[in-house]
Design a protein around this motif. Sequence first.
Motif, mmCIF file in Angstrom:
data_model
loop_
_atom_site.group_PDB
_atom_site.id
_atom_site.type_symbol
_atom_site.label_atom_id
_atom_site.label_comp_id
_atom_site.label_asym_id
_atom_site.label_seq_id
_atom_site.Cartn_x
_atom_site.Cartn_y
_atom_site.Cartn_z
ATOM 1 N N ASN A 263 0.818 -1.209 0.000
ATOM 2 C CA ASN A 263 0.000 0.000 0.000
ATOM 3 C C ASN A 263 0.855 1.263 0.000
ATOM 4 O O ASN A 263 0.393 2.331 0.385
ATOM 5 C CB ASN A 263 -0.919 0.005 1.227
ATOM 6 C CG ASN A 263 -1.918 -1.142 1.203
ATOM 7 O OD1 ASN A 263 -2.484 -1.436 0.159
ATOM 8 N ND2 ASN A 263 -2.112 -1.789 2.335
ATOM 9 N N SER A 264 2.090 1.128 -0.445
ATOM 10 C CA SER A 264 3.005 2.267 -0.473
ATOM 11 C C SER A 264 3.490 2.517 -1.890
ATOM 12 O O SER A 264 3.665 1.580 -2.676
ATOM 13 C CB SER A 264 4.215 2.000 0.441
ATOM 14 O OG SER A 264 5.229 2.955 0.227
ATOM 15 N N GLY A 265 3.709 3.799 -2.197
ATOM 16 C CA GLY A 265 4.274 4.139 -3.512
ATOM 17 C C GLY A 265 5.694 3.656 -3.658
ATOM 18 O O GLY A 265 6.246 3.655 -4.763
ATOM 19 N N PHE A 266 6.310 3.230 -2.541
ATOM 20 C CA PHE A 266 7.675 2.699 -2.565
ATOM 21 C C PHE A 266 7.695 1.173 -2.677
ATOM 22 O O PHE A 266 8.758 0.572 -2.526
ATOM 23 C CB PHE A 266 8.431 3.102 -1.295
ATOM 24 C CG PHE A 266 8.909 4.529 -1.287
ATOM 25 C CD1 PHE A 266 9.695 5.023 -2.322
ATOM 26 C CD2 PHE A 266 8.585 5.376 -0.244
ATOM 27 C CE1 PHE A 266 10.143 6.331 -2.311
ATOM 28 C CE2 PHE A 266 9.040 6.682 -0.220
ATOM 29 C CZ PHE A 266 9.814 7.164 -1.258
ATOM 30 N N TRP A 267 6.547 0.544 -2.906
ATOM 31 C CA TRP A 267 6.499 -0.911 -2.966
ATOM 32 C C TRP A 267 7.442 -1.430 -4.057
ATOM 33 O O TRP A 267 7.299 -1.110 -5.224
ATOM 34 C CB TRP A 267 5.072 -1.398 -3.232
ATOM 35 C CG TRP A 267 4.951 -2.891 -3.218
ATOM 36 C CD1 TRP A 267 5.166 -3.726 -2.168
ATOM 37 C CD2 TRP A 267 4.577 -3.734 -4.318
ATOM 38 N NE1 TRP A 267 4.961 -5.042 -2.529
ATOM 39 C CE2 TRP A 267 4.595 -5.074 -3.849
ATOM 40 C CE3 TRP A 267 4.240 -3.490 -5.650
ATOM 41 C CZ2 TRP A 267 4.285 -6.155 -4.659
ATOM 42 C CZ3 TRP A 267 3.923 -4.555 -6.454
ATOM 43 C CH2 TRP A 267 3.954 -5.881 -5.966
ATOM 44 N N HIS A 268 8.449 -2.180 -3.645
ATOM 45 C CA HIS A 268 9.468 -2.753 -4.539
ATOM 46 C C HIS A 268 10.079 -1.679 -5.454
ATOM 47 O O HIS A 268 10.387 -1.951 -6.625
ATOM 48 C CB HIS A 268 8.877 -3.888 -5.368
ATOM 49 C CG HIS A 268 8.620 -5.121 -4.548
ATOM 50 N ND1 HIS A 268 8.198 -6.315 -5.091
ATOM 51 C CD2 HIS A 268 8.736 -5.353 -3.211
ATOM 52 C CE1 HIS A 268 8.062 -7.223 -4.140
ATOM 53 N NE2 HIS A 268 8.384 -6.661 -2.981
ATOM 54 N N SER A 269 10.250 -0.504 -4.905
ATOM 55 C CA SER A 269 10.768 0.621 -5.686
ATOM 56 C C SER A 269 12.267 0.498 -5.929
ATOM 57 O O SER A 269 13.024 0.115 -5.039
ATOM 58 C CB SER A 269 10.474 1.934 -4.954
ATOM 59 O OG SER A 269 11.125 3.004 -5.574
ATOM 60 N N THR A 270 12.684 0.872 -7.131
ATOM 61 C CA THR A 270 14.117 0.861 -7.451
ATOM 62 C C THR A 270 14.860 1.940 -6.665
ATOM 63 O O THR A 270 16.069 1.852 -6.480
ATOM 64 C CB THR A 270 14.354 1.085 -8.955
ATOM 65 O OG1 THR A 270 13.747 2.325 -9.351
ATOM 66 C CG2 THR A 270 13.764 -0.045 -9.775
ATOM 67 N N LEU A 271 14.134 2.942 -6.192
ATOM 68 C CA LEU A 271 14.777 3.981 -5.397
ATOM 69 C C LEU A 271 15.356 3.393 -4.106
ATOM 70 O O LEU A 271 16.421 3.800 -3.649
ATOM 71 C CB LEU A 271 13.787 5.095 -5.047
ATOM 72 C CG LEU A 271 13.655 6.250 -6.050
ATOM 73 C CD1 LEU A 271 13.203 5.749 -7.409
ATOM 74 C CD2 LEU A 271 12.666 7.289 -5.517
ATOM 75 N N ILE A 272 14.634 2.419 -3.540
ATOM 76 C CA ILE A 272 15.119 1.747 -2.330
ATOM 77 C C ILE A 272 16.088 0.640 -2.698
ATOM 78 O O ILE A 272 17.154 0.498 -2.084
ATOM 79 C CB ILE A 272 13.937 1.187 -1.514
ATOM 80 C CG1 ILE A 272 13.012 2.321 -1.069
ATOM 81 C CG2 ILE A 272 14.443 0.400 -0.298
ATOM 82 C CD1 ILE A 272 11.783 1.854 -0.307
ATOM 83 N N ASP A 273 15.732 -0.123 -3.716
ATOM 84 C CA ASP A 273 16.562 -1.257 -4.138
ATOM 85 C C ASP A 273 17.962 -0.812 -4.550
ATOM 86 O O ASP A 273 18.949 -1.525 -4.312
ATOM 87 C CB ASP A 273 15.866 -1.978 -5.302
ATOM 88 C CG ASP A 273 16.516 -3.298 -5.633
ATOM 89 O OD1 ASP A 273 16.861 -4.037 -4.692
ATOM 90 O OD2 ASP A 273 16.692 -3.586 -6.831
ATOM 91 N N ARG A 274 18.073 0.380 -5.147
ATOM 92 C CA ARG A 274 19.374 0.894 -5.603
ATOM 93 C C ARG A 274 20.014 1.845 -4.584
ATOM 94 O O ARG A 274 20.986 2.522 -4.901
ATOM 95 C CB ARG A 274 19.203 1.614 -6.939
ATOM 96 C CG ARG A 274 18.670 0.721 -8.060
ATOM 97 C CD ARG A 274 19.659 -0.350 -8.456
ATOM 98 N NE ARG A 274 19.149 -1.206 -9.509
ATOM 99 C CZ ARG A 274 19.253 -0.937 -10.805
ATOM 100 N NH1 ARG A 274 19.860 0.164 -11.202
ATOM 101 N NH2 ARG A 274 18.764 -1.765 -11.712
ATOM 102 N N ASN A 275 19.435 1.899 -3.382
ATOM 103 C CA ASN A 275 19.987 2.723 -2.298
ATOM 104 C C ASN A 275 20.113 4.198 -2.684
ATOM 105 O O ASN A 275 21.113 4.853 -2.365
ATOM 106 C CB ASN A 275 21.364 2.185 -1.866
ATOM 107 C CG ASN A 275 21.294 0.776 -1.322
ATOM 108 O OD1 ASN A 275 20.476 0.483 -0.454
ATOM 109 N ND2 ASN A 275 22.139 -0.112 -1.850
ATOM 110 N N LEU A 276 19.106 4.728 -3.343
ATOM 111 C CA LEU A 276 19.135 6.119 -3.779
ATOM 112 C C LEU A 276 18.505 7.070 -2.762
ATOM 113 O O LEU A 276 18.611 8.290 -2.911
ATOM 114 C CB LEU A 276 18.430 6.262 -5.134
ATOM 115 C CG LEU A 276 19.098 5.510 -6.294
ATOM 116 C CD1 LEU A 276 18.313 5.707 -7.582
ATOM 117 C CD2 LEU A 276 20.539 5.965 -6.465
ATOM 118 N N ILE A 277 17.840 6.518 -1.742
ATOM 119 C CA ILE A 277 17.308 7.356 -0.667
ATOM 120 C C ILE A 277 18.378 7.445 0.410
ATOM 121 O O ILE A 277 18.794 6.442 0.985
ATOM 122 C CB ILE A 277 16.002 6.778 -0.106
ATOM 123 C CG1 ILE A 277 14.924 6.794 -1.197
ATOM 124 C CG2 ILE A 277 15.539 7.566 1.118
ATOM 125 C CD1 ILE A 277 13.595 6.230 -0.777
#
Length: 346
Positions: A263-277
Amino acid sequence: MKLRRGALRAALGLTLLLLPPLLGPASAVEPISLGLAIAGAAASALTGFISYPRLYCYFRECCLQRHDRRVAAALEENLDKRLFGQHLVSKVIVKAVKGFLNNSNVKKPLTLSLHGWTGTGKNFVSKIVAESIYKRGLQSKYVHQFVATLHFPHAHNINLYKDQLQSWIRGNVSICPRSLFIFDEMDKMHAGLIDSIKPFLDYYEFLDGVSYRQAIFIFLSNAGAEKITEVALDFWRNGKRREDIQLQDMQNALSVSVFNNKNSGFWHSTLIDRNLIDYFVPFLPLEYKHVKMCVRVEIESRGYAVDEDILTRIADEMTYFPREERIYSDKGCKTVDAKLDYYYDF
């Protein structure tokens, strides 16, 4: 000292540049007299102490208007005076923004993701960051705020939203490298949409001739609030102080929780997966004492003497959780303003 013709010509040119908004309808918004404009331009030409761009920025908002050290100082002071019960937030935000602004060779934009329950201060902190960088804060033309349910309401238009979002960011960073982008309601954003801006957050020096390295991106979300509360409750039940909670106590768990939240816009997001945050910033649920602080500051900000009885009654009327212990306000300080309207005859 003789006035050089070139300097005079430039001063007069600058004055003419300022005349249309001063004489037109915008004068109601920017009440600067014509005499002041002419005097400022003449002083610049005569002394040479004020450069033409600097004089222009006196009348007009400019990109990178405030000195980086002033930004950091203003940010720290405002968070210290106006934000309650969020020791982790104050520490992380100040260090992250200060370090980013003082780094003359940044490799990527600063990307912050703020998480916690409604009313804990996420929007308030993003507002303070904006005000610290630009005098007009959220009203600055270099600050851009997106609300998921308002700007991206329909799932079937997601491809259109991606194109529009990329174009908006590219265009505004081209105008002002130190643009600030705030994305609210990330927990309501359609999955996959935010990944469209992944190239702008990555370690690229230029993309199609544009550098995004000086920009700042802030995401606001309720996702992960359960994990934050879980950690806070564990500390309380084990007799540990709230102020002893450290960022490492929840940062990894928070990022995993948000990444796996459907229920999040970050669900399996590449922004998290690629450590960009760069930082996941946890906003702790607010306690009774923090709610009272919010009420007191709001009363004082309206210019009224604090009535301790009314202050306590407002804090007592708020609902708290868990139901048995009644430790945390389930709305934080969000409804304080409305309750004051009821008790005070403003």
